[in-house]
Scaffold this motif. Structure first.
Motif, PDB file in Angstrom:
ATOM      1  N   MET A 176     -47.216  -6.677 -22.332  1.00 11.55           N
ATOM      2  CA  MET A 176     -48.419  -5.851 -22.243  1.00 11.55           C
ATOM      3  C   MET A 176     -48.319  -4.881 -21.077  1.00 11.55           C
ATOM      4  SD  MET A 176     -51.741  -8.140 -23.275  1.00 11.55           S
ATOM      5  CE  MET A 176     -51.672  -9.160 -21.809  1.00 11.55           C
ATOM      6  N   ASN A 177     -47.748  -5.343 -19.960  1.00 10.24           N
ATOM      7  CA  ASN A 177     -47.608  -4.481 -18.802  1.00 10.24           C
ATOM      8  C   ASN A 177     -46.674  -3.314 -19.100  1.00 10.24           C
ATOM      9  OD1 ASN A 177     -48.161  -3.975 -15.920  1.00 10.24           O
ATOM     10  ND2 ASN A 177     -45.977  -4.366 -15.669  1.00 10.24           N
ATOM     11  N   ASN A 178     -45.629  -3.566 -19.909  1.00  9.57           N
ATOM     12  CA  ASN A 178     -44.760  -2.468 -20.323  1.00  9.57           C
ATOM     13  C   ASN A 178     -45.550  -1.426 -21.108  1.00  9.57           C
ATOM     14  OD1 ASN A 178     -42.505  -3.529 -19.124  1.00  9.57           O
ATOM     15  ND2 ASN A 178     -41.646  -4.382 -21.003  1.00  9.57           N
ATOM     16  N   GLY A 179     -46.506  -1.907 -21.912  1.00 10.82           N
ATOM     17  CA  GLY A 179     -47.370  -0.983 -22.635  1.00 10.82           C
ATOM     18  C   GLY A 179     -48.242  -0.166 -21.692  1.00 10.82           C
ATOM     19  N   GLN A 190     -56.967   7.462 -14.376  1.00 11.60           N
ATOM     20  CA  GLN A 190     -57.433   7.225 -13.016  1.00 11.60           C
ATOM     21  C   GLN A 190     -56.949   5.846 -12.567  1.00 11.60           C
ATOM     22  OE1 GLN A 190     -61.688   7.587 -12.897  1.00 11.60           O
ATOM     23  NE2 GLN A 190     -61.700   9.697 -13.619  1.00 11.60           N
ATOM     24  N   ARG A 191     -56.393   5.769 -11.364  1.00 13.84           N
ATOM     25  CA  ARG A 191     -55.794   4.531 -10.889  1.00 13.84           C
ATOM     26  C   ARG A 191     -56.809   3.394 -10.807  1.00 13.84           C
ATOM     27  NH1 ARG A 191     -54.425   4.435  -6.088  1.00 13.84           N
ATOM     28  NH2 ARG A 191     -52.698   2.953  -6.147  1.00 13.84           N
ATOM     29  N   LYS A 192     -57.983   3.667 -10.255  1.00 16.11           N
ATOM     30  CA  LYS A 192     -58.983   2.617 -10.081  1.00 16.11           C
ATOM     31  C   LYS A 192     -59.448   2.089 -11.429  1.00 16.11           C
ATOM     32  CE  LYS A 192     -63.321   1.525  -7.746  1.00 16.11           C
ATOM     33  NZ  LYS A 192     -64.415   2.035  -6.869  1.00 16.11           N
ATOM     34  N   GLU A 193     -59.705   2.994 -12.371  1.00 19.15           N
ATOM     35  CA  GLU A 193     -60.140   2.582 -13.698  1.00 19.15           C
ATOM     36  C   GLU A 193     -59.065   1.746 -14.384  1.00 19.15           C
ATOM     37  OE1 GLU A 193     -62.391   5.141 -16.831  1.00 19.15           O
ATOM     38  OE2 GLU A 193     -60.238   5.394 -17.250  1.00 19.15           O
ATOM     39  N   LEU A 194     -57.825   2.200 -14.286  1.00 16.41           N
ATOM     40  CA  LEU A 194     -56.731   1.478 -14.918  1.00 16.41           C
ATOM     41  C   LEU A 194     -56.561   0.093 -14.308  1.00 16.41           C
ATOM     42  CD1 LEU A 194     -54.340   1.453 -16.883  1.00 16.41           C
ATOM     43  CD2 LEU A 194     -52.933   2.391 -15.033  1.00 16.41           C
ATOM     44  N   GLN A 195     -56.712   0.000 -13.002  1.00 12.72           N
ATOM     45  CA  GLN A 195     -56.559  -1.291 -12.336  1.00 12.72           C
ATOM     46  C   GLN A 195     -57.609  -2.280 -12.823  1.00 12.72           C
ATOM     47  OE1 GLN A 195     -56.605  -1.064  -8.074  1.00 12.72           O
ATOM     48  NE2 GLN A 195     -56.019  -3.195  -7.800  1.00 12.72           N
ATOM     49  N   ARG A 200     -58.759  -7.049 -16.325  1.00  9.38           N
ATOM     50  CA  ARG A 200     -59.567  -7.707 -17.348  1.00  9.38           C
ATOM     51  C   ARG A 200     -58.691  -8.218 -18.491  1.00  9.38           C
ATOM     52  NH1 ARG A 200     -63.579  -9.447 -14.541  1.00  9.38           N
ATOM     53  NH2 ARG A 200     -64.860  -7.782 -13.618  1.00  9.38           N
ATOM     54  N   VAL A 201     -57.684  -7.436 -18.839  1.00 14.77           N
ATOM     55  CA  VAL A 201     -56.764  -7.878 -19.888  1.00 14.77           C
ATOM     56  C   VAL A 201     -55.961  -9.090 -19.418  1.00 14.77           C
ATOM     57  CG1 VAL A 201     -54.728  -7.244 -21.243  1.00 14.77           C
ATOM     58  CG2 VAL A 201     -56.610  -5.619 -20.990  1.00 14.77           C
ATOM     59  N   ALA A 205     -55.925 -13.043 -20.825  1.00 13.23           N
ATOM     60  CA  ALA A 205     -54.697 -13.702 -21.285  1.00 13.23           C
ATOM     61  C   ALA A 205     -54.443 -14.989 -20.520  1.00 13.23           C
ATOM     62  CB  ALA A 205     -53.511 -12.745 -21.136  1.00 13.23           C
ATOM     63  N   PHE A 206     -54.515 -14.920 -19.192  1.00 14.89           N
ATOM     64  CA  PHE A 206     -54.188 -16.090 -18.379  1.00 14.89           C
ATOM     65  C   PHE A 206     -55.253 -17.179 -18.461  1.00 14.89           C
ATOM     66  CE2 PHE A 206     -51.289 -13.262 -15.797  1.00 14.89           C
ATOM     67  CZ  PHE A 206     -50.118 -13.943 -16.163  1.00 14.89           C
ATOM     68  N   SER A 207     -56.493 -16.804 -18.758  1.00 15.62           N
ATOM     69  CA  SER A 207     -57.564 -17.805 -18.818  1.00 15.62           C
ATOM     70  C   SER A 207     -57.275 -18.869 -19.874  1.00 15.62           C
ATOM     71  CB  SER A 207     -58.905 -17.136 -19.113  1.00 15.62           C
ATOM     72  OG  SER A 207     -58.917 -16.571 -20.422  1.00 15.62           O
TER      73      SER A 207
END
Length: 212
Positions: A176-179, A190-195, A200-201, A205-207
């Motif tokens: 997913m990170n590659n995506g 925007q960096r903040k929005e993307l972060q 959240r994604v 996933a980890f939850s």
């Protein structure tokens, strides 16, 4: 990141390993010059000549350490990914693990996000991995090491999943990170929005690894 075809690049010969402080300093200068070329001109302008010029050395001096531009890129990428893997060390300490999985993973994810951006070359590296099979091999090795380390951290955070399943989860998140890299390269968000979106994604996933 897209897999490169085998016809696009031959395997890079091993670079000369520096054995003296002066040699290590020169190699570092070359790596920093390579980062500057990627940051300022992009992968399309990446040659041994442009790297040597940006590093302030004769191109002949560069060839004493790196036989071609692919070898320079491999060294740069190994250095870059090694810095990301070093982040995980702090998150295996008992006092940090005591914060709980959500806080630990959010902090770790934020730190990785910032590390990816710190040199301003992440987008060009993503393009390079798609062009050079040798970089894809470096990325694959990093992916496997990351799966092992992060799965271990998840276990220490209290997940009851078996290691094999945790590794599969980490590999899914890695994909997913590659995506996300591809998204950043095409849309320049925007960096903040993307972060926020990225966390959240990852949280979702980890939850799953902590559901009782």
């Amino acid at each position: 990141m897209p897999r490169a075809s085998s016809s696009e690049s031959l395997s890079a010969p091993r670079r000369k390993e520096p054995v003296q402080d002066r040699s290590r300093k020169r190699e570092l200068e070359i790596i920093e010059g390579a980062k500057a070329v990627l940051r300022e001109q992009g992968i399309a302008a990446f040659t041994t000549s442009t790297v040597a010029k940006r590093a302030g050395i004769p191109v002949g001096s560069l060839y004493q350490y790196f036989p071609n531009k692919t070898a320079v890129l491999v060294a740069l990428y190994e250095d870059y990914l090694g810095g990301i893997r070093a982040i995980y060390d702090a998150y295996e300490k008992p006092e940090v693990l005591a914060l709980g999985w959500r806080a630990v993973l959010e902090r770790m994810g934020r730190e990785v996000f910032l590390r990816e951006d710190c040199d301003g070359i992440v987008e060009e590296l993503g393009k390079a991995v798609g062009l050079y099979p040798d970089l894809w091999a470096v990325d694959t090795a990093h992916r496997d090491k990351t799966a092992e380390r992060v799965a271990s951290i998840l276990r220490k955070l209290g997940s009851r999943w078996q290691m094999r399943r945790l590794k599969r989860l980490v590999l899914f998140v890695y994909a997913m990170n590659n995506g996300v890299w591809a998204y950043r390269s095409e849309f320049h968000p925007q960096r903040k929005e993307l972060q926020v979106w990225q966390w959240r994604v990852l949280e979702g996933a980890f939850s799953q690894a902590f559901d009782q």
